[in-house]
Design an enzyme around this catalytic site. Structure first.
Site, PDB file in Angstrom:
ATOM      1  N   LEU A  17       0.801  -1.098  -0.109  1.00 21.88           N
ATOM      2  CA  LEU A  17      -0.087   0.108   0.028  1.00 21.88           C
ATOM      3  C   LEU A  17       0.991   1.357  -0.155  1.00 21.88           C
ATOM      4  CD1 LEU A  17      -2.621  -0.997   2.588  1.00 21.88           C
ATOM      5  CD2 LEU A  17      -2.922  -0.843  -0.073  1.00 21.88           C
ATOM      6  N   ASP A  18       0.449   2.309  -0.628  1.00 18.42           N
ATOM      7  CA  ASP A  18       1.228   3.512  -0.505  1.00 18.42           C
ATOM      8  C   ASP A  18       1.407   4.078   1.116  1.00 18.42           C
ATOM      9  OD1 ASP A  18       1.032   3.675  -3.391  1.00 18.42           O
ATOM     10  OD2 ASP A  18      -0.718   4.882  -3.500  1.00 18.42           O
ATOM     11  N   MET A  19       2.414   4.834   1.168  1.00 20.08           N
ATOM     12  CA  MET A  19       2.743   5.101   2.662  1.00 20.08           C
ATOM     13  C   MET A  19       1.329   6.065   3.101  1.00 20.08           C
ATOM     14  SD  MET A  19       5.893   7.468   3.963  1.00 20.08           S
ATOM     15  CE  MET A  19       5.247   8.965   3.328  1.00 20.08           C
ATOM     16  N   THR A  78      -1.494   5.345   2.610  1.00 20.66           N
ATOM     17  CA  THR A  78      -2.909   4.697   2.679  1.00 20.66           C
ATOM     18  C   THR A  78      -2.862   3.698   3.730  1.00 20.66           C
ATOM     19  OG1 THR A  78      -3.069   4.780   0.059  1.00 20.66           O
ATOM     20  CG2 THR A  78      -4.227   3.011   1.438  1.00 20.66           C
ATOM     21  N   ARG A 119      -5.860   6.465  -6.970  1.00 22.56           N
ATOM     22  CA  ARG A 119      -5.540   8.003  -6.924  1.00 22.56           C
ATOM     23  C   ARG A 119      -5.410   8.497  -8.463  1.00 22.56           C
ATOM     24  NH1 ARG A 119      -0.597   7.809  -3.024  1.00 22.56           N
ATOM     25  NH2 ARG A 119      -0.504  10.191  -3.065  1.00 22.56           N
TER      26      ARG A 119
END
Length: 295
Positions: free
Chosen positions: A129-131, A133, A230
């Site tokens: 996951l993105d930082m 998120t 996103r």
């Protein structure tokens, strides 16, 4: 290390060789070690490599250190891990926003290091996951299960559901974004819709609730491109609130949360479904709801 797998899926006329090669995806070199060292047993008995494996059989696999050398990484802090599910082979945890899934440098401490400390052994990232998120993330607890989980992910057998609070309203309750995604030419941190050179990306969206100027939606991914949700939403003029890259006018945390992860366990064939909560996401959502009612 020895793993015991009970065959619950009736593989049609499958031999031991085919089971290890085609279903368990064990590399050729390690399959050779298993055969020459006699480290494979079926129902506690040594078997011929061409012996059939049938429904109800128990397969025992013993791996030596040289088969899967231990990958040493620094341990993080076990108390930071919110464990949602674990068994002998996998662990699913609830990642907080603001924490990387894995570090970019060998000494960098991230969620992977905390998870490894929690289970007291090196773990492996299946997806990230993105930082910014939060939500459910799957890790492999050993290198044996890792390629099996990777294939599930590639074959879209691991379902990931996300909640997002976005700018604006939608004309339809359900829609699907299929625009290909590629790298931004001038900003290496960002991705853009690139129909000519981009990679295939599919995001399914369902509108859950409309507020004053925002909407709460559920997103399901068929693919896992970097920043996929996103990028698709911002490209359609529905950027996610709090997105530091694609909605810079909005402040606060990125309002994107991986709330559900589900798949069929490749060894037990049981359905694994976990739900992840986020207090900060829910608090921000409550504020948005209250603000819309006041207006």
């Amino acid at each position: 290390m020895t793993f015991t797998v009970s065959i619950q899926n009736p593989y049609s006329e499958t031999t031991v060789k085919e089971l290890l090669e085609e279903h368990f995806l064990i590399p050729r070199k390690i399959r050779h070690f298993l055969r020459t060292k006699k480290h494979v047993r079926v129902n506690h008995e040594l078997i011929n490599w061409q012996s059939p494996v049938e429904l109800g059989d128990t397969v025992e696999l013993t791996f030596d250190e040289e088969d899967y050398p231990t990958k040493e990484i620094p341990f993080g802090e076990a108390q930071l891990v919110d464990c949602l599910y674990q068994d002998e082979h996998i662990i699913i945890v609830n990642k907080p926003e603001g924490m990387k899934t894995h570090g970019n440098e060998p000494t960098e401490i991230a969620l992977l290091n905390h998870v490894s400390a929690f289970v007291e052994q090196t773990c492996y990232v299946v997806h990230r996951l993105d930082m910014e998120t939060s939500g459910a993330v799957l890790f492999a607890k050993n290198p044996f299960i890792l390629p099996i989980l990777n294939r599930l992910l590639e074959n879209k057998k691991i379902k990931r559901q996300y909640w997002a609070l976005v700018q604006g309203h939608f004309s339809d309750k359900k829609l699907t974004y299929r625009q290909a995604i590629g790298r931004h030419r001038h900003d290496r941190r960002k991705r853009v819709v690139d129909r000519r050179k981009g990679q295939k990306a599919v995001t399914h969206v369902q509108v859950l609730k409309a507020f004053g100027t925002t909407s709460l939606i559920n997103c399901q991914l068929d693919t896992g491109r970097t920043h996929q949700i996103r990028v698709h939403l911002s490209h359609d003029d529905h950027p996610i609130l709090g997105d530091p890259l694609y909605h810079t006018k909005s402040k606060g945390r990125l309002m994107l949360h991986a709330h559900e992860l589900s798949f069929t366990h490749p060894l037990t064939l049981e359905t694994v479904r976990v739900s992840a909560k986020s207090k900060t996401f829910e608090d921000c959502l409550a504020i948005a709801s209250k603000h819309s009612q006041m207006n």
